[in-house]
Motif scaffolding. Structure first.
Motif, mmCIF file in Angstrom:
data_model
loop_
_atom_site.group_PDB
_atom_site.id
_atom_site.type_symbol
_atom_site.label_atom_id
_atom_site.label_comp_id
_atom_site.label_asym_id
_atom_site.label_seq_id
_atom_site.Cartn_x
_atom_site.Cartn_y
_atom_site.Cartn_z
ATOM 1 N N LYS A 153 0.845 -1.196 0.000
ATOM 2 C CA LYS A 153 0.000 0.000 0.000
ATOM 3 C C LYS A 153 0.874 1.236 0.000
ATOM 4 O O LYS A 153 2.001 1.219 0.515
ATOM 5 C CB LYS A 153 -0.904 0.021 1.233
ATOM 6 N N PRO A 155 2.379 4.419 1.511
ATOM 7 C CA PRO A 155 2.623 4.627 2.944
ATOM 8 C C PRO A 155 1.503 5.369 3.668
ATOM 9 O O PRO A 155 1.162 5.031 4.805
ATOM 10 C CB PRO A 155 3.924 5.425 2.958
ATOM 11 N N LEU A 158 -1.246 3.349 5.274
ATOM 12 C CA LEU A 158 -0.948 2.551 6.456
ATOM 13 C C LEU A 158 -0.700 3.405 7.696
ATOM 14 O O LEU A 158 -0.682 2.885 8.820
ATOM 15 C CB LEU A 158 0.293 1.681 6.210
ATOM 16 N N VAL A 171 6.468 5.235 8.556
ATOM 17 C CA VAL A 171 6.348 5.034 7.110
ATOM 18 C C VAL A 171 6.439 6.372 6.384
ATOM 19 O O VAL A 171 6.098 6.476 5.204
ATOM 20 C CB VAL A 171 5.030 4.313 6.749
ATOM 21 N N ALA A 218 4.851 -1.063 3.081
ATOM 22 C CA ALA A 218 4.596 0.340 2.751
ATOM 23 C C ALA A 218 5.468 0.659 1.547
ATOM 24 O O ALA A 218 6.695 0.616 1.634
ATOM 25 C CB ALA A 218 4.956 1.231 3.929
#
Length: 276
Positions: A153, A155, A158, A171, A218
């Motif tokens: 995903k 960053p 997340l 992240v 990430a």
């Protein structure tokens, strides 16, 4: 030749009236889902919910999460995972058909499955933002030796996850992909409740939450939420990847999630369905 008398449509209540709940409600309100009728929604802000129903053909009552099961045959949970039990428990106790989107929360309430056996309720888990659960279910009728899910995903999608906060994992400012979790689907669903309901759904279709392996990355190079499933079984070996377009409202959620719920509802009332 006699025929059975026609029955009325299944009534549907939606718990949570955010971006996903509104899309599902609009599809029901349009009359395009055969055999189903929207009868109630639940939202934290009732006035805002009524305003969002302004373009509907039929405005329905805005009720509490617990009231949905009193009004509807089918209860769809589109709410934050923190209030999952407020929707799920009454639906199961009343013997309703229950469709959860917070599938990770279902892993923490697995007693609901045993309770459903006693009350006659059905818990129907939509595929959500994943792919190929029909193949996984079929393979699980034989022997599966491994199921692995790799999620990538952006960053920002997340950021703020409990697992990252608790383990002081940042992240921010990434230039390359960073693996932020490697463990079981059960632990991943607990640590990333807004991100990996897909892992919970996969585990329920296959070999369980403790045996299903999960990696979360990430990745600043991806613009779509990407999930790759790899399955080793005695009947087949397969790898499947899906790249989901995030919703404008919430980068943690893919656009296909609402469509998956709509497709699941459509199967409940359809005279013919395709797929396992």
């Amino acid at each position: 030749m006699s025929t059975s008398p026609a029955t009325g449509p299944l009534t549907v209540g939606i718990g949570g009236f955010g971006a996903i709940g509104q899309k599902v409600a609009a599809a029901l309100d349009s009359g395009s889902i055969e055999g189903l009728k929207l009868v109630a929604v639940s939202a934290r802000d009732a006035d805002k919910a009524r305003a969002n129903m302004a373009g509907f053909q039929t405005e329905v009552p805005v009720v509490s999460l617990g009231e949905l099961a009193d009004r509807a045959d089918v209860v769809v949970e589109c709410a934050p995972a923190s209030v999952f039990a407020e929707v799920a428990v009454p639906a199961v106790e009343r013997g309703r058909i229950f469709l959860p989107i917070s599938v990770g929360a279902l892993l923490r309430h697995d007693e609901l499955v045993d309770r459903a056996r006693r009350t006659g309720a059905r818990i129907v888990v939509p595929t959500g933002a994943l792919i190929g659960l029909d193949a996984v279910r079929a393979a699980a009728e034989g022997e599966i030796s491994e199921v692995r899910l790799v999620t990538r995903k952006p960053p920002g999608g997340l950021a703020g996850a409990p697992y990252l906060v608790e383990n002081n994992i940042s992240v921010e400012g990434l230039n390359t992909a960073k693996k932020v979790f490697d463990g079981s689907a059960r632990d991943g669903a607990a640590g990333f409740p807004a991100n990996v309901n897909v892992a919970a759904a996969l585990s329920l279709a296959g070999i369980g939450a403790d045996a299903t392996k999960l990696e979360i990355w990430a990745d600043p190079q991806v613009t779509r939420n990407t999930h790759t499933i790899t399955v080793e079984a005695d009947s087949a070996r397969f790898t499947m990847t899906i790249e989901n377009v995030p919703t404008e409202e919430n980068p943690k959620t893919g656009k296909i999630t609402a469509l998956s719920i709509i497709a699941t509802l459509r199967r409940l009332g359809a005279p013919m369905t395709a797929g396992t």
